[in-house]
Structure formats: structure tokens, C-alpha cells
Scaffold this active site. Structure first.
Site, PDB file in Angstrom:
ATOM      1  N   HIS A 200       0.820  -1.207   0.000  1.00 12.17           N
ATOM      2  CA  HIS A 200       0.000   0.000   0.000  1.00 12.17           C
ATOM      3  C   HIS A 200       0.852   1.254   0.000  1.00 12.17           C
ATOM      4  O   HIS A 200       0.487   2.260  -0.582  1.00 12.17           O
ATOM      5  CB  HIS A 200      -0.939  -0.014   1.211  1.00 12.17           C
ATOM      6  CG  HIS A 200      -2.269  -0.596   0.867  1.00 12.17           C
ATOM      7  ND1 HIS A 200      -3.007  -1.341   1.728  1.00 12.17           N
ATOM      8  CD2 HIS A 200      -2.992  -0.510  -0.277  1.00 12.17           C
ATOM      9  CE1 HIS A 200      -4.133  -1.704   1.137  1.00 12.17           C
ATOM     10  NE2 HIS A 200      -4.133  -1.218  -0.074  1.00 12.17           N
ATOM     11  N   ARG A 307      -9.423  -6.816 -10.989  1.00 16.72           N
ATOM     12  CA  ARG A 307      -9.118  -8.058 -10.272  1.00 16.72           C
ATOM     13  C   ARG A 307      -9.762  -7.964  -8.889  1.00 16.72           C
ATOM     14  O   ARG A 307      -9.386  -7.100  -8.102  1.00 16.72           O
ATOM     15  CB  ARG A 307      -7.608  -8.221 -10.116  1.00 16.72           C
ATOM     16  CG  ARG A 307      -6.846  -8.480 -11.406  1.00 16.72           C
ATOM     17  CD  ARG A 307      -5.371  -8.687 -11.098  1.00 16.72           C
ATOM     18  NE  ARG A 307      -4.626  -9.236 -12.213  1.00 16.72           N
ATOM     19  CZ  ARG A 307      -3.818  -8.514 -12.983  1.00 16.72           C
ATOM     20  NH1 ARG A 307      -3.658  -7.227 -12.766  1.00 16.72           N
ATOM     21  NH2 ARG A 307      -3.151  -9.091 -13.969  1.00 16.72           N
ATOM     22  N   ARG A 344     -13.826  -8.925 -13.152  1.00 19.32           N
ATOM     23  CA  ARG A 344     -13.468 -10.338 -13.271  1.00 19.32           C
ATOM     24  C   ARG A 344     -13.863 -11.045 -11.980  1.00 19.32           C
ATOM     25  O   ARG A 344     -13.532 -10.593 -10.888  1.00 19.32           O
ATOM     26  CB  ARG A 344     -11.971 -10.519 -13.502  1.00 19.32           C
ATOM     27  CG  ARG A 344     -11.639 -11.997 -13.710  1.00 19.32           C
ATOM     28  CD  ARG A 344     -10.197 -12.227 -14.005  1.00 19.32           C
ATOM     29  NE  ARG A 344      -9.378 -11.991 -12.835  1.00 19.32           N
ATOM     30  CZ  ARG A 344      -8.051 -12.032 -12.854  1.00 19.32           C
ATOM     31  NH1 ARG A 344      -7.412 -12.256 -13.982  1.00 19.32           N
ATOM     32  NH2 ARG A 344      -7.360 -11.813 -11.758  1.00 19.32           N
ATOM     33  N   GLU A 443      -7.066 -17.888 -21.410  1.00 23.77           N
ATOM     34  CA  GLU A 443      -5.745 -17.960 -20.781  1.00 23.77           C
ATOM     35  C   GLU A 443      -5.289 -19.398 -20.539  1.00 23.77           C
ATOM     36  O   GLU A 443      -4.251 -19.619 -19.923  1.00 23.77           O
ATOM     37  CB  GLU A 443      -5.727 -17.142 -19.492  1.00 23.77           C
ATOM     38  CG  GLU A 443      -6.810 -17.468 -18.498  1.00 23.77           C
ATOM     39  CD  GLU A 443      -6.800 -16.542 -17.272  1.00 23.77           C
ATOM     40  OE1 GLU A 443      -5.834 -15.797 -17.071  1.00 23.77           O
ATOM     41  OE2 GLU A 443      -7.781 -16.587 -16.517  1.00 23.77           O
ATOM     42  N   ASN A 466      -0.596 -13.527 -19.248  1.00 26.26           N
ATOM     43  CA  ASN A 466       0.254 -13.966 -18.132  1.00 26.26           C
ATOM     44  C   ASN A 466       0.087 -15.468 -17.921  1.00 26.26           C
ATOM     45  O   ASN A 466       1.060 -16.213 -17.779  1.00 26.26           O
ATOM     46  CB  ASN A 466      -0.122 -13.237 -16.830  1.00 26.26           C
ATOM     47  CG  ASN A 466      -0.061 -11.737 -16.975  1.00 26.26           C
ATOM     48  OD1 ASN A 466       0.578 -11.236 -17.897  1.00 26.26           O
ATOM     49  ND2 ASN A 466      -0.730 -11.016 -16.100  1.00 26.26           N
ATOM     50  N   ASP A 467      -1.168 -15.906 -17.897  1.00 29.94           N
ATOM     51  CA  ASP A 467      -1.406 -17.339 -17.724  1.00 29.94           C
ATOM     52  C   ASP A 467      -1.283 -18.101 -19.035  1.00 29.94           C
ATOM     53  O   ASP A 467      -0.780 -19.226 -19.047  1.00 29.94           O
ATOM     54  CB  ASP A 467      -2.795 -17.575 -17.110  1.00 29.94           C
ATOM     55  CG  ASP A 467      -2.761 -17.425 -15.609  1.00 29.94           C
ATOM     56  OD1 ASP A 467      -1.810 -17.954 -14.996  1.00 29.94           O
ATOM     57  OD2 ASP A 467      -3.637 -16.755 -15.040  1.00 29.94           O
ATOM     58  N   ARG A 477       4.885 -18.912 -13.916  1.00 30.56           N
ATOM     59  CA  ARG A 477       5.080 -17.466 -14.061  1.00 30.56           C
ATOM     60  C   ARG A 477       5.769 -16.812 -12.875  1.00 30.56           C
ATOM     61  O   ARG A 477       6.226 -15.683 -12.971  1.00 30.56           O
ATOM     62  CB  ARG A 477       3.738 -16.767 -14.368  1.00 30.56           C
ATOM     63  CG  ARG A 477       2.717 -16.858 -13.286  1.00 30.56           C
ATOM     64  CD  ARG A 477       1.342 -16.419 -13.776  1.00 30.56           C
ATOM     65  NE  ARG A 477       0.980 -15.085 -13.323  1.00 30.56           N
ATOM     66  CZ  ARG A 477      -0.226 -14.556 -13.461  1.00 30.56           C
ATOM     67  NH1 ARG A 477      -1.192 -15.225 -14.064  1.00 30.56           N
ATOM     68  NH2 ARG A 477      -0.504 -13.364 -13.024  1.00 30.56           N
ATOM     69  N   CYS A 514      -5.424  -8.475 -21.874  1.00 33.05           N
ATOM     70  CA  CYS A 514      -5.220  -7.747 -20.618  1.00 33.05           C
ATOM     71  C   CYS A 514      -4.044  -8.262 -19.795  1.00 33.05           C
ATOM     72  O   CYS A 514      -3.900  -7.923 -18.631  1.00 33.05           O
ATOM     73  CB  CYS A 514      -6.495  -7.771 -19.774  1.00 33.05           C
ATOM     74  SG  CYS A 514      -6.965  -9.418 -19.236  1.00 33.05           S
TER      75      CYS A 514
HETATM   76  C1  PEP Z   1      -3.460 -12.997 -17.130  1.00 35.08           C
HETATM   77  O1  PEP Z   1      -3.381 -14.176 -16.765  1.00 35.08           O
HETATM   78  O2  PEP Z   1      -2.864 -12.524 -18.123  1.00 35.08           O
HETATM   79  C2  PEP Z   1      -4.281 -12.046 -16.367  1.00 35.08           C
HETATM   80  C3  PEP Z   1      -4.516 -10.837 -16.811  1.00 35.08           C
HETATM   81  O3  PEP Z   1      -4.762 -12.440 -15.167  1.00 35.08           O
HETATM   82  P1  PEP Z   1      -3.897 -12.587 -13.816  1.00 35.08           P
HETATM   83  O4  PEP Z   1      -2.558 -11.949 -14.051  1.00 35.08           O
HETATM   84  O5  PEP Z   1      -4.682 -11.901 -12.749  1.00 35.08           O
HETATM   85  O6  PEP Z   1      -3.825 -14.074 -13.624  1.00 35.08           O
HETATM   86 MG    MG Z   2      -4.752 -15.034 -15.340  1.00 33.64          MG
END
Ligand code: PEP
Ligand code: MG
Length: 596
Positions: A200, A307, A344, A443, A466-467, A477, A514
Site C-alpha cells: 500500500h 481483479r 473479473r 488464458e 500472463n497465464d 510465471r 489484458c
Molecule cells: C493474465 O493471466 O494474463 C491475467 C490478466 O490475469 P492474472 O494476471 O490476474 O492471472
Molecule cells: Mg490469469
């Protein structure tokens, strides 16, 4: 002697709030508080309880005072974190847990507090997700404030009288309240021994735009008051006693950054449109309502990804109710400057953990009972969130986004649960948007491979690279040992994204991206070439992404993508992209300048 020894001494940390500042050190020496265990007699129990209660009241008064003395409206907006700390202090569960230990174990208030807080912190320690893990720090700051009051018997607030304007604060750690309080004195930057990007304190520093480098390790032991230091929040570097030449170099960089920032804030207001007239939407990824100011300032058209995990983690003893969800989402929905707000649903499990939700111990949690799999199993938990979203949808353009979909049954089941929620709300005569858009995250590789079938079931797609990269390339990751293999331009990843885009468009639904990849402006030509309709990213990256979009030609990006996709390896693809970026948009878009 010390000055010579440390001339130009460069320390590396985590740049959590961008900008460069040069100034004199004000060292805040507030080492860790130490306490001792004391056994007490039955007769002393009530006295310890009243010491605890008055310390709690003292801490609440101190925090309220900090809030009240903030003269500046802009700073006051960020006091939500102080409010959160006050709420924890006011929570009966918190006080009663400590009282129970005082009574049960016959020990002094400080020690009982330590027992209870250690218990809380232990559950945060189990969290692997770095963002969620950081939330334990809020409890730690409250603990330290209380212990200082208990030990000192009076105020624990920092004495900021001697902090001269434009100083650079060097401290072991700063709480969000400390940071806000210091900012009243218009400090020019800070650096701390500990801390992480998602704390924070770091969020407050970014919101207040104070250059900051945290997690430096031992900066407090290497500087003394009045030393000259440079804080480089861009590169996460602290330089102690820089020589004249280095000062000049950094002053020039500082001037450049200032001009660049002005330029970005100007670009933030412009449309995300290519030179040949192709428009795409650029939105923001957020985790906290408090980020909304930044979202607007940096020119997001909408929220591409909210998120919601933090909502679950910030409720300490139980799960958020339908109405808890509703109040949060309604605040978002009522923001008139956003065209769309994508909520989400819970993506917990795997590496993200909430103690109130029972998740079995799993050998391979990333592939375990997480996200939509968990929600479908725990229907009441899922329904509370869905109904909260639906209720709030009456107030603004909310959409629902389902994470970690791997097959069509999950989508159908989710749609059936949403329909049930709608029915239940209708029966209660609660209004909501009956045509709310429901989309899924793409994802998991299986979702890509059946994206034609999935596209027929939903209103939009959002690719979570990301996933998707993690699962496609079998690379954890969060595992630093294999991070070199985490490659967005891997031909397999590009093919997957391309397939999802084509299938989405064949079914006339929109498709966003995203993942972090969207926030790295040098990938913009690739993302444009892929034909995405929407990008969503960390809000600070938006102006740079818009600038890249406005400097490119959509038709050319499609041709470039074709060439890039012919490359056999990610390395070759990266090299080609680098060369093209240098040619097309020289300056700001070289490798490694994506996130801030
Ligand atoms: C992703 O997986 O790219 C994503 C945006 O979700 P998170 O990073 O919250 O898993
Ligand atoms: Mg994800």
C-alpha cells in the site's frame, strides 16, 4: 571519510513510483519495536485490557489526526488506506482476539497483541501471490503503531517537524499513513530497506507521484542526514553522494522525464487511433477503487480488468457478502468517464489464497481447484459476487469476466448460475441490467483451441497472456529460474492469440488482451497486427501505448506481424520487432521500458 568511501555508491532496489529526484537525506530512524513478555496476575488482567483499549483509541486518534491535518484535497483522496487501518482498529474481532489472549494466558497487552498479530501474519505468509502477501504489511503497521503507544505510553506518530521541504526520506520502512503524513511536508522522494511493488505504501507513492525505491536492503545503514542522494524510481536505483558529473547526468534525465510526462499526459487525452484511422479501446487493469483517479488521469476509456481478489482478502474474518460486492462495484459503475467496467469474478486458488475459503492442499495448485473451477463448486460464494455485480449493473456499464475457462461446460454452467441469480433478483424486484455482457478470459491453451465454440457462447473474450504463456510454454510465471523462457513472441503464443482473435471476429464478438504484454508499448505493433479490439493495462502505461498506437499504421502492423510469425524462434521475432520499433518509433520504446 564516509562520503568519499560512498561517492557514487549505487544501490539497487525496486522502483515503485517513477520519477527522478535529487536531494538531501532525512533519515527516519525508527527501528523495529521490541517487546517483552510479562506474566500478569488475575487482578492485573483488567488493567492490561484497559491499556490495550486506550492504545487502540490512541492509534485511532493519531490516524484520524493525520487525516484531518491534510490540507490538500489531492492528498486527502488517498486517505482510504488510513481509513482501512482505522477500520481494523475498530473491529471488535481484532480487540477481542487480543483480550482473549490476555485473559486466557495471563500475559501483558503487548505480548498478547504480538501473539494475535503473528497468527494473522502467518496466514498471509502462506500466500504465494506477491500482491496478496503484501497485505500482511497493513496489519504489521497497525501492530507497530499500537506497540509504540503501549511501550511509550503516548503518541507513536512520527515527528515530522524537522523534515525540511524537498528532503529525501530514508527509512527502514514507511507505512502508508507515514507516507501521506510526510507528503504534507512535500518530501521529494523516499527509499526504504524493505517493501515491495504492490504494498500500500508503494500504491500511495504512485498515487501521490513521489519518486520511490523500496526493498534496497540496507540503505539506512549507508547514509547519514544531509547526504546527497539520487532516487531513480524508473530504474529502481539509489545513488549516494553522486559526484558533479553524475548529478548533471541525472538532472538532464530528470528534465527529460518531466517533459516526457507532460507529453504523456497530453497524449492520455487523445484517441487510441492509428495513422490510417484504426481505433482500438485502451483500458486499465486495477485492483483497488483507489486507483480510479489514476485511471482517469492516464486516459483509460474503461476498466478492462478489475481483479477482485483483494475484496476477499481485505475482509478479515468472513467472506464478502452480496451487498459488500454491490457497494464496491456500484462506486465503479457510477463513474461517468468510463465506457465499460469489466469485473473479473474471483480468481482465487492456485497461487492466490484466501484463508476463509477452504481449498485442499494441492501438489500442483496452478493446475488445481482455482478460479472458475472453485466458483462452480462453491456456488453460494460465486452467487454472492454475481448478484453484487448484477445489482450494481443498474448504475453503469458493468460487464462480467470469467477467469481460467478451460472448456465449454464451465461456460454453460456459469451462464446457468448467472440466470439463476437474475431470477432470484427479479423475484425480489431488484433492478439490474438484463443484457449485461458476459465474457471469458482466454488464458488456458484448451480455450484457445476451441475458441470458435466458446465464441458462440459469450459476448466477449479477454486474453490473459500472463497465464496463457505460463500454460502454453509450461513455465511457472512466478519461478525466477525459468523466467528467461517466458516469451510473449513465442510462435506458439502468437498462433494461439491469432486463432482466438479470428474466431472471435468470425462470431462478431470483441476480443481484448489484458496480460502484462499489453502494458509493454513495444509490443503494440504486434498487438495491432493481431487485430485485437481492446488492450487493457496498468494505467501508467496507457499514454505510452496510445503514443505508440498513434505513431503506427494498422495495415503495416498486419504485414509486420505476418513476417514476425514466420520466425522460428522468439529471439528472432524479438530482434525483428526491435529493429522495426527503432526505425518506426525511435526513442521511447526500446526493450525494458514498459512498466511504470
Ligand atoms: C493474465 O493471466 O494474463 C491475467 C490478466 O490475469 P492474472 O494476471 O490476474 O492471472
Ligand atoms: Mg490469469
Amino acid at each position: 571519510m564516509k562520503e568519499e568511501l560512498f561517492a557514487n555508491k549505487t544501490l539497487e532496489g525496486i522502483g515503485v513510483s517513477s520519477g527522478i529526484t535529487i536531494g538531501r537525506v532525512h533519515l527516519l530512524e525508527r527501528g523495529a519495536v521490541s517487546i517483552t513478555k510479562r506474566s500478569i496476575t488475575q487482578r492485573q488482567v483488567e488493567r492490561e485490557i484497559s491499556r490495550l483499549k486506550s492504545a487502540i483509541q490512541g492509534a485511532i486518534d493519531e490516524l484520524s489526526n493525520i487525516k484531518d491535518t491534510i490540507p490538500d484535497d489531492d492528498v486527502r483522496k488517498h486517505t482510504f488506506i488510513i481509513d482501512a487501518h482505522i477500520l481494523i482498529l475498530q473491529d471488535d474481532f481484532f480487540a477481542n482476539s487480543v483480550i482473549e489472549v490476555i485473559r486466557g494466558e495471563h500475559i501483558n497487552a503487548e505480548w498478547a497483541l504480538d501473539v494475535v498479530v503473528s497468527r494473522f501474519l502467518a496466514s498471509f505468509e502462506k500466500v504465494e501471490d506477491p500482491y496478496l502477501k503484501e497485505r500482511g504489511h497493513d496489519i504489521r503497521y497497525i501492530y507497530e503503531r499500537l506497540v509504540r503507544i503501549l511501550i511509550g505510553g503516548k503518541k507513536s506518530s512520527m515527528d515530522t517537524k524537522n523534515v525540511k521541504g524537498r528532503s529525501i526520506i530514508v527509512a527502514h520502512d514507511l507505512s502508508p499513513a507515514d507516507t501521506i503524513q510526510l507528503n504534507i511536508n512535500r518530501i521529494s522522494g523516499f527509499t526504504t530497506d524493505v517493501g515491495g511493488r504492490t504494498s500500500h505504501t508503494s500504491i500511495v507513492a504512485r498515487a501521490l507521484e513521489i519518486p520511490a525505491v523500496v526493498g534496497v536492503g540496507n540503505v539506512t545503514s549507508l547514509v547519514k542526514n544531509n547526504d546527497l542522494v539520487i532516487i531513480d524510481g524508473e530504474d529502481g536505483v539509489v545513488i549516494i553522494n553522486p559526484d558533479k558529473e553524475l548529478q548533471k547526468e541525472y538532472m538532464a534525465r530528470q528534465a527529460h522525464l518531466r517533459t516526457q510526462k507532460k507529453e504523456y499526459l497530453r497524449v492520455a487525452r487523445l484517441k487510441a487511433e492509428t495513422k490510417d484511422g484504426f481505433r482500438l479501446k485502451v483500458g486499465a487493469n486495477i485492483e483497488l477503487l483507489a486507483e480510479m483517479d489514476i485511471v482517469e488521469k492516464y486516459g483509460a476509456q474503461g476498466i478492462g480488468l478489475y481483479r477482485t481478489e483483494y475484496i476477499y482478502l481485505s475482509k478479515k474474518n468472513d467472506l464478502p457478502t452480496e451487498m459488500d460486492h454491490y457497494h464496491i462495484y456500484r462506486k465503479l459503475a457510477e463513474n461517468r468517464s468510463l465506457e465499460y467496467i469489466t469485473i473479473r469474478t474471483l480468481d482465487i486458488g492456485g497461487d492466490k489464497f484466501v484463508s476463509e475459503i477452504e481449498i485442499p492442499q494441492e501438489i500442483n495448485p496452478a493446475m488445481g481447484l482455482r478460479a472458475i473451477r472453485l466458483c462452480i463448486k462453491e456456488v453460494p460464494l460465486f452467487k454472492a459476487q454475481l448478484k453484487g455485480i448484477l445489482r450494481a449493473s443498474a448504475f453503469g456499464p458493468l460487464r462480467i469476466l470469467i477467469p481460467m475457462v478451460s472448456g465449454i461446460e464451465e461456460v454453460r454452467k456459469t451462464k446457468a448460475i448467472i440466470a439463476e441469480c437474475m431470477e432470484e433478483l427479479s423475484r425480489k424486484r431488484v433492478s439490474f441490467n438484463k443484457n449485461i455482457k458476459t465474457g471469458i478470459m482466454i488464458e488456458v491453451p484448451s480455450a484457445c483451441m476451441i475458441s470458435d465454440k466458446l465464441a458462440a457462447e459469450v459476448d466477449f473474450f479477454s486474453i490473459g497472456t500472463n497465464d496463457l504463456i505460463q500454460y502454453t510454454l509450461a513455465i511457472d510465471r512466478v519461478n525466477e529460474y525459468v523466467s528467461y523462457l517466458y516469451e510473449p513472441l513465442h510462435p506458439a503464443v502468437l498462433k494461439m492469440i491469432k486463432k482466438a482473435v479470428d474466431d472471435a471476429h468470425a462470431h462478431k464478438i470483441t476480443i481484448a488482451l489484458c496480460g502484462e504484454m499489453a502494458g509493454e508499448p513495444r509490443y503494440v505493433p504486434v498487438l495491432l497486427g493481431l487485430g485485437l479490439d481492446e488492450l487493457s493495462m496498468n494505467p501508467y502505461s496507457i499514454p505510452r501505448a496510445k503514443k505508440a498506437i498513434r505513431g503506427l499504421d494498422h495495415g503495416y502492423c498486419r504485414e509486420l506481424l505476418e513476417e514476425i510469425m514466420k520466425k522460428d524462434s522468439p529471439g528472432e521475432a524479438e530482434a525483428m520487432l526491435d529493429e522495426e520499433m527503432t526505425r518506426l518509433l525511435p526513442g521511447d520504446f526500446s526493450k525494458g521500458h514498459g512498466y511504470n
